[in-house]
Design an enzyme around this catalytic site. Structure first.
Site, PDB file in Angstrom:
ATOM      1  N   LYS A  10       0.819  -1.216   0.000  1.00  0.00           N
ATOM      2  CA  LYS A  10       0.000   0.000   0.000  1.00  0.00           C
ATOM      3  C   LYS A  10       0.857   1.273   0.000  1.00  0.00           C
ATOM      4  O   LYS A  10       2.060   1.223   0.288  1.00  0.00           O
ATOM      5  CB  LYS A  10      -0.950  -0.051   1.199  1.00  0.00           C
ATOM      6  N   TYR A  50     -11.937  -3.708  -4.409  1.00  0.00           N
ATOM      7  CA  TYR A  50     -12.562  -3.685  -3.079  1.00  0.00           C
ATOM      8  C   TYR A  50     -14.095  -3.724  -3.152  1.00  0.00           C
ATOM      9  O   TYR A  50     -14.765  -3.286  -2.214  1.00  0.00           O
ATOM     10  CB  TYR A  50     -12.120  -2.436  -2.315  1.00  0.00           C
ATOM     11  N   PHE A  58     -15.254   2.737   5.429  1.00  0.00           N
ATOM     12  CA  PHE A  58     -13.871   2.951   5.007  1.00  0.00           C
ATOM     13  C   PHE A  58     -13.672   2.797   3.503  1.00  0.00           C
ATOM     14  O   PHE A  58     -12.560   2.997   3.009  1.00  0.00           O
ATOM     15  CB  PHE A  58     -12.934   1.986   5.752  1.00  0.00           C
ATOM     16  N   ARG A  86      -1.229 -14.921   3.765  1.00  0.00           N
ATOM     17  CA  ARG A  86      -2.152 -14.349   4.763  1.00  0.00           C
ATOM     18  C   ARG A  86      -1.560 -14.462   6.167  1.00  0.00           C
ATOM     19  O   ARG A  86      -1.655 -13.535   6.972  1.00  0.00           O
ATOM     20  CB  ARG A  86      -3.501 -15.085   4.726  1.00  0.00           C
ATOM     21  N   THR A  92      -5.513  -7.988  10.174  1.00  0.00           N
ATOM     22  CA  THR A  92      -5.762  -6.769   9.394  1.00  0.00           C
ATOM     23  C   THR A  92      -5.430  -5.518  10.188  1.00  0.00           C
ATOM     24  O   THR A  92      -4.863  -4.564   9.648  1.00  0.00           O
ATOM     25  CB  THR A  92      -7.241  -6.728   8.944  1.00  0.00           C
ATOM     26  N   ARG A 103       2.561  -7.034   9.238  1.00  0.00           N
ATOM     27  CA  ARG A 103       1.839  -5.934   9.888  1.00  0.00           C
ATOM     28  C   ARG A 103       2.263  -5.767  11.342  1.00  0.00           C
ATOM     29  O   ARG A 103       2.310  -4.644  11.860  1.00  0.00           O
ATOM     30  CB  ARG A 103       0.332  -6.165   9.790  1.00  0.00           C
ATOM     31  N   ASN A 113      -1.973  -0.277   6.813  1.00  0.00           N
ATOM     32  CA  ASN A 113      -1.672  -1.635   7.285  1.00  0.00           C
ATOM     33  C   ASN A 113      -0.758  -2.406   6.328  1.00  0.00           C
ATOM     34  O   ASN A 113      -0.813  -3.628   6.247  1.00  0.00           O
ATOM     35  CB  ASN A 113      -2.952  -2.403   7.632  1.00  0.00           C
ATOM     36  N   HIS A 116      -2.121  -5.527   1.278  1.00  0.00           N
ATOM     37  CA  HIS A 116      -3.341  -6.307   1.093  1.00  0.00           C
ATOM     38  C   HIS A 116      -2.926  -7.666   0.563  1.00  0.00           C
ATOM     39  O   HIS A 116      -1.994  -7.755  -0.234  1.00  0.00           O
ATOM     40  CB  HIS A 116      -4.273  -5.648   0.078  1.00  0.00           C
ATOM     41  N   GLU A 127      -8.714 -11.346  -8.115  1.00  0.00           N
ATOM     42  CA  GLU A 127      -7.860 -10.173  -7.941  1.00  0.00           C
ATOM     43  C   GLU A 127      -6.681 -10.183  -8.919  1.00  0.00           C
ATOM     44  O   GLU A 127      -6.283  -9.136  -9.432  1.00  0.00           O
ATOM     45  CB  GLU A 127      -7.385 -10.098  -6.485  1.00  0.00           C
TER      46      GLU A 127
HETATM   47  P1  CMP Z   1      -7.278  -4.923   3.325  1.00  0.00           P
HETATM   48  O1  CMP Z   1      -6.772  -6.250   3.742  1.00  0.00           O
HETATM   49  O2  CMP Z   1      -6.667  -4.307   2.124  1.00  0.00           O
HETATM   50  O3  CMP Z   1      -8.866  -4.974   3.128  1.00  0.00           O
HETATM   51  C1  CMP Z   1      -9.691  -3.826   3.256  1.00  0.00           C
HETATM   52  C2  CMP Z   1      -8.933  -2.617   3.761  1.00  0.00           C
HETATM   53  O4  CMP Z   1      -9.706  -1.530   4.206  1.00  0.00           O
HETATM   54  C3  CMP Z   1      -8.109  -3.059   4.952  1.00  0.00           C
HETATM   55  O5  CMP Z   1      -7.051  -3.893   4.548  1.00  0.00           O
HETATM   56  C4  CMP Z   1      -7.738  -1.695   5.543  1.00  0.00           C
HETATM   57  O6  CMP Z   1      -6.592  -1.151   4.920  1.00  0.00           O
HETATM   58  C5  CMP Z   1      -8.928  -0.810   5.193  1.00  0.00           C
HETATM   59  N1  CMP Z   1      -9.739  -0.501   6.352  1.00  0.00           N
HETATM   60  C6  CMP Z   1      -9.885   0.731   6.883  1.00  0.00           C
HETATM   61  N2  CMP Z   1     -10.703   0.697   7.946  1.00  0.00           N
HETATM   62  C7  CMP Z   1     -11.092  -0.591   8.100  1.00  0.00           C
HETATM   63  C8  CMP Z   1     -11.929  -1.266   9.023  1.00  0.00           C
HETATM   64  N3  CMP Z   1     -12.546  -0.627  10.022  1.00  0.00           N
HETATM   65  N4  CMP Z   1     -12.097  -2.602   8.890  1.00  0.00           N
HETATM   66  C9  CMP Z   1     -11.464  -3.267   7.883  1.00  0.00           C
HETATM   67  N5  CMP Z   1     -10.667  -2.672   6.973  1.00  0.00           N
HETATM   68  C10 CMP Z   1     -10.466  -1.342   7.089  1.00  0.00           C
END
Ligand code: CMP
Length: 137
Positions: A10, A50, A58, A86, A92, A103, A113, A116, A127
């Site tokens: 990211k 997404y 978000f 993963r 996450t 992370r 974070n 992805h 994807e």
């Molecule tokens: P990712 O694994 O890319 O999947 C969705 C992304 O949305 C997540 O990582 C975060 O970077 C972002 N995000 C921001 N706020 C939230 C939240 N409250 N819950 C989950 N994902 C979030």
């Protein structure tokens, strides 16, 4: 079972100079790259990626974040690559991610974070088609 998964580094991690550290960890694990590119994607590409989160609080923020600065898209292949990646990435929410995970070691906030990664084999196929329509090596 050998499989291929999708990883995005990211914008925050790219800005912090962490591309090499993330790639190093993936390669050191024994996984291999089948695609790698530094890009600033169209918003429509990120929205498609997404799509399952559309309507969540978000969604707009993450779509803006990933389409207004450079990111890295990677295809990663190897034994059980989806689960291996993963697990390497960790929870996450970086504050809940175990030390030793990407992370847990390199992230702190959910907005930044680090990476992805595809959650399932089906997600990985979908994807990879979005980010590597030209195919993989
Ligand atoms: P990712 O694994 O890319 O999947 C969705 C992304 O949305 C997540 O990582 C975060 O970077 C972002 N995000 C921001 N706020 C939230 C939240 N409250 N819950 C989950 N994902 C979030």
């Amino acid at each position: 079972m050998s499989e291929t998964t999708l990883v995005l580094i990211k914008p925050g991690a790219v800005d912090r100079g962490l591309i090499g550290e993330v790639v190093r960890r993936i390669e050191a694990r024994g996984l291999r790259l089948a695609g790698l590119k530094l890009i600033q994607p169209e918003r429509a590409t990120v929205e498609e990626h997404y799509a399952e989160h559309k309507g969540k609080p978000f969604y707009d923020g993450i779509c803006t974040s990933l389409s207004t600065a450079p990111i890295v898209a990677m295809a990663v292949k190897g034994e059980n690559a989806v689960l291996a990646i993963r697990t390497m990435m960790g929870a996450t929410k970086p504050v809940e991610a175990a030390p030793g995970t990407v992370r847990g070691d390199l992230g702190l906030t959910i907005e930044d974070n680090v990476c992805h990664s595809a959650a399932t084999s089906d997600d990985a196929q979908r994807e990879l088609g979005i980010w590597f329509p030209e195919g993989l090596l």
